[in-house]
Design a protein around this motif. Structure first.
Motif, PDB file in Angstrom:
ATOM      1  N   LEU A 196       0.832  -1.208   0.000  1.00  0.00           N
ATOM      2  CA  LEU A 196       0.000   0.000   0.000  1.00  0.00           C
ATOM      3  C   LEU A 196       0.866   1.257   0.000  1.00  0.00           C
ATOM      4  CD1 LEU A 196      -2.796  -1.013   2.537  1.00  0.00           C
ATOM      5  CD2 LEU A 196      -2.959  -0.919   0.043  1.00  0.00           C
ATOM      6  N   LYS A 199       2.621   1.232  -3.666  1.00  0.00           N
ATOM      7  CA  LYS A 199       1.700   1.309  -4.803  1.00  0.00           C
ATOM      8  C   LYS A 199       0.832   2.555  -4.764  1.00  0.00           C
ATOM      9  CE  LYS A 199      -1.550  -1.584  -7.393  1.00  0.00           C
ATOM     10  NZ  LYS A 199      -2.264  -2.897  -7.436  1.00  0.00           N
ATOM     11  N   LEU A 200       0.392   2.933  -3.576  1.00  0.00           N
ATOM     12  CA  LEU A 200      -0.534   4.061  -3.436  1.00  0.00           C
ATOM     13  C   LEU A 200       0.117   5.298  -2.832  1.00  0.00           C
ATOM     14  CD1 LEU A 200      -3.622   2.092  -2.035  1.00  0.00           C
ATOM     15  CD2 LEU A 200      -3.060   2.584  -4.431  1.00  0.00           C
ATOM     16  N   VAL A 325      -5.737  -5.601  -0.808  1.00  0.00           N
ATOM     17  CA  VAL A 325      -5.292  -4.477  -1.634  1.00  0.00           C
ATOM     18  C   VAL A 325      -6.415  -4.044  -2.569  1.00  0.00           C
ATOM     19  CG1 VAL A 325      -3.704  -3.739  -3.452  1.00  0.00           C
ATOM     20  CG2 VAL A 325      -2.849  -5.075  -1.516  1.00  0.00           C
ATOM     21  N   GLU A 326      -7.074  -5.006  -3.187  1.00  0.00           N
ATOM     22  CA  GLU A 326      -8.175  -4.700  -4.097  1.00  0.00           C
ATOM     23  C   GLU A 326      -9.309  -3.974  -3.382  1.00  0.00           C
ATOM     24  OE1 GLU A 326     -11.180  -6.993  -7.256  1.00  0.00           O
ATOM     25  OE2 GLU A 326      -9.871  -8.149  -5.921  1.00  0.00           O
ATOM     26  N   GLU A 329      -8.235  -0.382  -2.760  1.00  0.00           N
ATOM     27  CA  GLU A 329      -8.244   0.378  -4.010  1.00  0.00           C
ATOM     28  C   GLU A 329      -9.660   0.727  -4.448  1.00  0.00           C
ATOM     29  OE1 GLU A 329      -4.222  -0.964  -6.391  1.00  0.00           O
ATOM     30  OE2 GLU A 329      -5.977  -2.306  -6.499  1.00  0.00           O
ATOM     31  N   TYR A 331     -11.875   2.053  -2.758  1.00  0.00           N
ATOM     32  CA  TYR A 331     -12.257   3.348  -2.199  1.00  0.00           C
ATOM     33  C   TYR A 331     -11.583   4.511  -2.915  1.00  0.00           C
ATOM     34  CZ  TYR A 331     -14.377   0.819   1.655  1.00  0.00           C
ATOM     35  OH  TYR A 331     -15.170  -0.017   2.408  1.00  0.00           O
ATOM     36  N   LEU A 332     -10.675   4.209  -3.823  1.00  0.00           N
ATOM     37  CA  LEU A 332      -9.906   5.269  -4.479  1.00  0.00           C
ATOM     38  C   LEU A 332     -10.353   5.506  -5.913  1.00  0.00           C
ATOM     39  CD1 LEU A 332      -6.366   4.185  -3.239  1.00  0.00           C
ATOM     40  CD2 LEU A 332      -8.037   5.656  -2.104  1.00  0.00           C
ATOM     41  N   THR A 333     -11.306   4.667  -6.389  1.00  0.00           N
ATOM     42  CA  THR A 333     -11.751   4.806  -7.776  1.00  0.00           C
ATOM     43  C   THR A 333     -13.041   5.594  -7.841  1.00  0.00           C
ATOM     44  OG1 THR A 333     -12.928   2.690  -7.596  1.00  0.00           O
ATOM     45  CG2 THR A 333     -10.672   2.649  -8.463  1.00  0.00           C
TER      46      THR A 333
END
Length: 333
Positions: A196, A199-200, A325-326, A329, A331-333
């Motif tokens: 995290l 990648k983020l 992780v999925e 992610e 919550y970020l799209t």
């Protein structure tokens, strides 16, 4: 109007029971509401704006046994409550001289909050949009925002301060819990944190209970880059820290329910426990499961929790880092 809410000993259960406060306030806006709760959870509610008073029910200490329960009944009867909302289905609540609003006979496979709200519905109280909620003060939130700024390699107490900044995604992680069968593997949390962060570009905050400091230190040392180790025994401070995070990740614990109650999106990992009954309440949260069916899961609540004697739950261990992780992610799209 004086109302007593008969709440719970464990932190998570007590937080879920706050769902009844908002509808009671709408129905009885001038009521004096008292929250009866166990000693471990009491500090979380002593400054809650929607609660007028907190009483402690210590069923392992002062109120243990029939003499202790009788002492509690006498104390509560002196308060002259008009209504007792008995969410824990306690016999004691029936003897305090107030109108008794009790639980239904069967819980079924329904969320605890649903069952608590049904207690009010049976008495004509509108529960529209009711949910567990902790109302933090502006001072508590501001102190947490200042705390959460700084070099991620440092371990901090609540008194640490700095200038607020929102340049990074903030992710809170709590790898602990009070039952081994609820816990996802700690090294998977370490792998998750590293991914995290890289990648983020997330800033990571590692939470732990007072008895989990060794786990927190050891796990923090295996994460790259190192997270901020959040150390506090104050539950209101903990709630404010979690409220300042963009996402919270953890097992089925009290802090998970605190996160949902302060409106932080939750990624909750479940295996041995029944998420339909005790998962984070609300549509904005995500429950991650492995999909394994061993025939014994979920074993809690049930007649023989952890009865396999394996020492860990293979169902929660089956959750992959990629799954979590999925979920984050999402919550970020």
């Amino acid at each position: 109007m004086k109302i007593l809410i008969f709440s719970f000993t464990f932190i998570g259960d007590a937080v879920l029971s706050t769902a009844v406060i908002q509808p009671l306030r709408r129905r009885f806006p001038d009521a004096h509401i008292t929250f009866l709760v166990g000693p471990r959870a009491a500090a979380l509610f002593t400054t809650e704006p929607q609660i007028n008073a907190v009483h402690i029910y210590d069923n392992r200490g002062e109120h243990a046994g029939w003499k202790g329960r009788l002492r509690l009944i006498k104390t509560l009867r002196r308060e002259k409550f008009d209504i007792v909302v008995n969410l824990r289905d306690s016999l004691v609540a029936r003897f305090i001289g107030a109108e008794h609003w009790g639980m239904g006979r069967s819980g079924g496979n329904r969320h605890a909050v649903t069952r608590y709200l049904e207690v009010l519905q049976r008495h004509g109280v509108d529960t529209t949009d009711a949910h567990p909620h902790l109302q933090l003060t502006e001072k508590e939130l501001a102190e947490a925002r200042r705390f959460l700024v700084g070099e991620p390699s440092r371990s901090r107490s609540f008194s640490s301060v700095g200038e607020p900044s929102r340049s990074q995604l903030r992710i809170g992680i709590h790898p602990g819990g009070n039952w081994i069968y609820k816990l996802w593997d700690a090294q998977k949390y370490a792998q998750l944190a590293t991914i995290l962060s890289k990648k983020l570009g997330a800033s990571l905050f590692l939470f732990a209970g007072p008895d989990e400091r060794e786990l927190q230190t050891q796990l923090g040392g295996t994460m790259h880059p190192s997270p901020i180790l959040v150390k506090t025994k104050n539950l209101r401070h903990l709630a404010a820290f979690i409220a300042a995070c963009d996402v919270y990740i953890g097992n089925d614990t009290g802090p998970m329910h605190i996160a949902a109650a302060v409106d932080t999106p939750v990624v909750a990992l479940f295996g041995s426990t029944n998420h339909h009954r005790s998962g984070p309440y609300g549509e904005k949260h995500t429950v991650v499961q492995s999909g394994l069916q061993l025939g014994c899961n979920p074993c809690h609540p049930g007649r023989n929790p952890g009865g396999c004697g394996a020492g860990r739950c293979a169902v929660i261990d089956g959750i992959t880092v990629a799954q979590v992780v999925e979920a984050v992610e999402g919550y970020l799209t």
